[in-house]
Design a protein around this motif. Sequence first.
Motif, PDB file in Angstrom:
ATOM      1  N   ARG A  59      53.844  45.911  -8.821  1.00 43.49           N
ATOM      2  CA  ARG A  59      52.524  45.864  -8.153  1.00 43.49           C
ATOM      3  C   ARG A  59      52.333  47.049  -7.222  1.00 43.49           C
ATOM      4  O   ARG A  59      51.247  47.602  -7.131  1.00 43.49           O
ATOM      5  CB  ARG A  59      52.386  44.563  -7.376  1.00 43.49           C
ATOM      6  CG  ARG A  59      52.321  43.338  -8.235  1.00 43.49           C
ATOM      7  CD  ARG A  59      50.878  42.936  -8.450  1.00 43.49           C
ATOM      8  NE  ARG A  59      50.793  41.848  -9.388  1.00 43.49           N
ATOM      9  CZ  ARG A  59      50.233  40.694  -9.121  1.00 43.49           C
ATOM     10  NH1 ARG A  59      49.702  40.483  -7.935  1.00 43.49           N
ATOM     11  NH2 ARG A  59      50.170  39.764 -10.025  1.00 43.49           N
ATOM     12  N   ALA A  81      51.474  50.108  -9.141  1.00 46.42           N
ATOM     13  CA  ALA A  81      50.118  50.062  -9.682  1.00 46.42           C
ATOM     14  C   ALA A  81      49.070  50.346  -8.618  1.00 46.42           C
ATOM     15  O   ALA A  81      47.961  50.762  -8.939  1.00 46.42           O
ATOM     16  CB  ALA A  81      49.854  48.687 -10.311  1.00 46.42           C
ATOM     17  N   ALA A  82      49.385  50.172  -7.351  1.00 42.36           N
ATOM     18  CA  ALA A  82      48.413  50.354  -6.262  1.00 42.36           C
ATOM     19  C   ALA A  82      48.518  51.751  -5.675  1.00 42.36           C
ATOM     20  O   ALA A  82      48.681  51.928  -4.487  1.00 42.36           O
ATOM     21  CB  ALA A  82      48.642  49.300  -5.178  1.00 42.36           C
ATOM     22  N   VAL A 116      58.631  42.159  -9.903  1.00 49.03           N
ATOM     23  CA  VAL A 116      57.172  42.017  -9.938  1.00 49.03           C
ATOM     24  C   VAL A 116      56.541  42.751  -8.760  1.00 49.03           C
ATOM     25  O   VAL A 116      55.526  43.455  -8.914  1.00 49.03           O
ATOM     26  CB  VAL A 116      56.768  40.523  -9.935  1.00 49.03           C
ATOM     27  CG1 VAL A 116      55.279  40.354  -9.730  1.00 49.03           C
ATOM     28  CG2 VAL A 116      57.197  39.864 -11.242  1.00 49.03           C
ATOM     29  N   GLY A 117      57.142  42.644  -7.580  1.00 49.57           N
ATOM     30  CA  GLY A 117      56.612  43.328  -6.397  1.00 49.57           C
ATOM     31  C   GLY A 117      56.639  44.839  -6.541  1.00 49.57           C
ATOM     32  O   GLY A 117      55.681  45.526  -6.180  1.00 49.57           O
TER      33      GLY A 117
END
Length: 141
Positions: A104, A107-108, A100-101
């Motif tokens: 993320r 995505a950033a 999950v990290g």
Amino acid sequence: MGVANTNRSIPELLTDVVNNFTVLVRKETQLARIEMSEKIGDLAIGIGLLVGGSVLLIPALVILLQSAVAALVAANIAMAWASLIVGGVTLLIGLVLLAVGIGRLKAARPVPTRTIGQLQQDAHVATQQVRSEDGTAKRAA
């Protein structure tokens, strides 16, 4: 921005175009710099908070995992099996959090989206102005 003098020469018009283009590029570059520094600042704060939280969570997690193993041993499960159960569950949770990290962080991306949008809008406006000037010149001829 309105043009007051409609009887300007071609060199004057070209000078204005070059000056306006230079100002536009300078402003767009400033906007891109500001936007990138904001995004990098946000990423740096996020990474700093992740590191700080991880440093504090690791000892707490070790203590909780030792307590879980002790609880399973108290429930008449052999120490080796209790350690394997707690370690396996912890490994699975860690892998999910890691996935999950990573998602993320991907995505950033620090992409100047506002600047790109503004450049597209500027190009559209310039295209419209060229078309309208062509139409005016054809009508005058």
